[in-house]
Design a protein around this motif. Structure first.
Motif, PDB file in Angstrom:
ATOM      1  N   ALA A  64      38.320  41.203  31.019  1.00 49.71           N
ATOM      2  CA  ALA A  64      38.498  40.427  29.784  1.00 49.71           C
ATOM      3  C   ALA A  64      38.846  38.973  30.087  1.00 49.71           C
ATOM      4  N   VAL A  65      39.650  38.748  31.133  1.00 46.62           N
ATOM      5  CA  VAL A  65      39.996  37.377  31.537  1.00 46.62           C
ATOM      6  C   VAL A  65      38.729  36.615  31.926  1.00 46.62           C
ATOM      7  N   LEU A  66      37.875  37.237  32.734  1.00 48.10           N
ATOM      8  CA  LEU A  66      36.653  36.565  33.172  1.00 48.10           C
ATOM      9  C   LEU A  66      35.683  36.367  32.015  1.00 48.10           C
ATOM     10  N   ASP A 113      39.025  22.207  35.766  1.00 48.80           N
ATOM     11  CA  ASP A 113      40.090  22.915  36.477  1.00 48.80           C
ATOM     12  C   ASP A 113      40.109  24.403  36.137  1.00 48.80           C
ATOM     13  N   ASP A 114      39.929  24.728  34.864  1.00 48.67           N
ATOM     14  CA  ASP A 114      39.943  26.126  34.441  1.00 48.67           C
ATOM     15  C   ASP A 114      38.797  26.889  35.099  1.00 48.67           C
ATOM     16  N   VAL A 133      39.319  30.082  37.842  1.00 49.41           N
ATOM     17  CA  VAL A 133      38.787  31.422  37.594  1.00 49.41           C
ATOM     18  C   VAL A 133      37.715  31.768  38.612  1.00 49.41           C
ATOM     19  N   LEU A 134      36.923  30.797  39.029  1.00 53.39           N
ATOM     20  CA  LEU A 134      35.895  31.057  40.035  1.00 53.39           C
ATOM     21  C   LEU A 134      36.516  31.487  41.361  1.00 53.39           C
ATOM     22  N   VAL A 144      35.557  34.921  43.162  1.00 55.39           N
ATOM     23  CA  VAL A 144      35.073  35.023  44.538  1.00 55.39           C
ATOM     24  C   VAL A 144      35.946  35.993  45.339  1.00 55.39           C
ATOM     25  N   ALA A 145      37.265  35.903  45.138  1.00 55.20           N
ATOM     26  CA  ALA A 145      38.185  36.722  45.930  1.00 55.20           C
ATOM     27  C   ALA A 145      38.237  38.174  45.459  1.00 55.20           C
TER      28      ALA A 145
END
Length: 241
Positions: A67-69, A109-110, A114-115, A119-120
């Protein structure tokens, strides 16, 4: 895969506010600590509410991460509203406008925060990376490809594969500037250098797609394309039929 849990259209203001608080807290903690080290207790302590509310809204931590993504993707798409071709502009100016909008959305920045999480940790949520690419970069590439088809229809350019050309163009645009900001969030980008970089990338792209340099400079180019012009690697210009 965890079923999606969304606040429906009939959700009340309090329910929406709780959902927003949980999303904001989760975003902050996922960025700061990563998915693995962030616990549901951490999120609830920061956002308030209860586990029952979190489970009702999102299912579990994986559902909350998704949901965050997805919320980020929606904001990213909103920032891409300006990445639309303006038919009243010269191709060089229209592509510069589109490139500038895409780069600034990517360098926000946001977006970068999130990217980094994606990636992680993206491998922990099946399909989330594909969803991000489809909603963000792929949407932009489709808009650029549509515009390149318009230029081709006008006889200014003829590109064998507009979708591939659009992806190549956007890759030129984000390039090193995006990488610099992704690995070094504190690195400042000079707006004048950014603008110069974009304009040079646009001109380089058009130079590879146009046999006659004048042909890409405006609608109804005054200098016609020459028959028999050799085909560049990226795009082939056809002579007037």
């Amino acid at each position: 895969m965890v079923a999606e849990h969304r606040a429906g259209p009939g959700a009340g203001p309090r329910s929406m506010a709780r959902r927003r608080a949980l999303l904001d807290a989760a975003t902050r903690l996922f960025v700061e600590k990563g998915f693995e080290k962030t616990t549901l207790s951490d999120i609830i302590a920061l956002a308030g509410g209860s586990r029952a509310t979190l489970y009702e809204q999102f299912g579990d931590k994986e559902g909350l991460f998704r949901a965050v993504l997805e919320a980020h993707q929606e904001r990213f798409l909103a920032n891409l509203e300006c990445v639309e071709a303006n038919p009243s502009l010269r191709p060089e100016d229209a592509l510069t406008h589109m490139a500038r909008g895409f780069l600034r959305a990517m360098l926000h920045d946001d977006s970068l925060s999130v990217l980094r999480v994606l990636v992680a940790e993206g491998g922990r949520v099946p399909g989330i990376a594909e969803t991000f690419l489809a909603m963000g970069p792929d949407t932009t590439a489709a808009r650029v490809a549509d515009y390149l088809r318009v230029l081709s229809a006008k006889g200014l350019l003829r590109i064998d594969d507009p979708a591939m050309a659009a992806r190549a163009f956007l890759g030129m645009i984000v390039g090193r500037l995006f990488l610099d900001r992704l690995v070094d969030p504190q690195r400042a980008i000079d707006p004048e250098k950014e603008d110069l970089y974009i304009r040079r990338a646009v001109r380089l792209f058009l130079a590879g797609a146009a046999c006659c340099p004048q042909a890409a400079k405006g609608p109804g180019a005054e200098v016609p394309l020459r028959p028999g012009c050799p085909a560049p690697a990226l795009a082939r210009i056809a002579g007037a039929s």
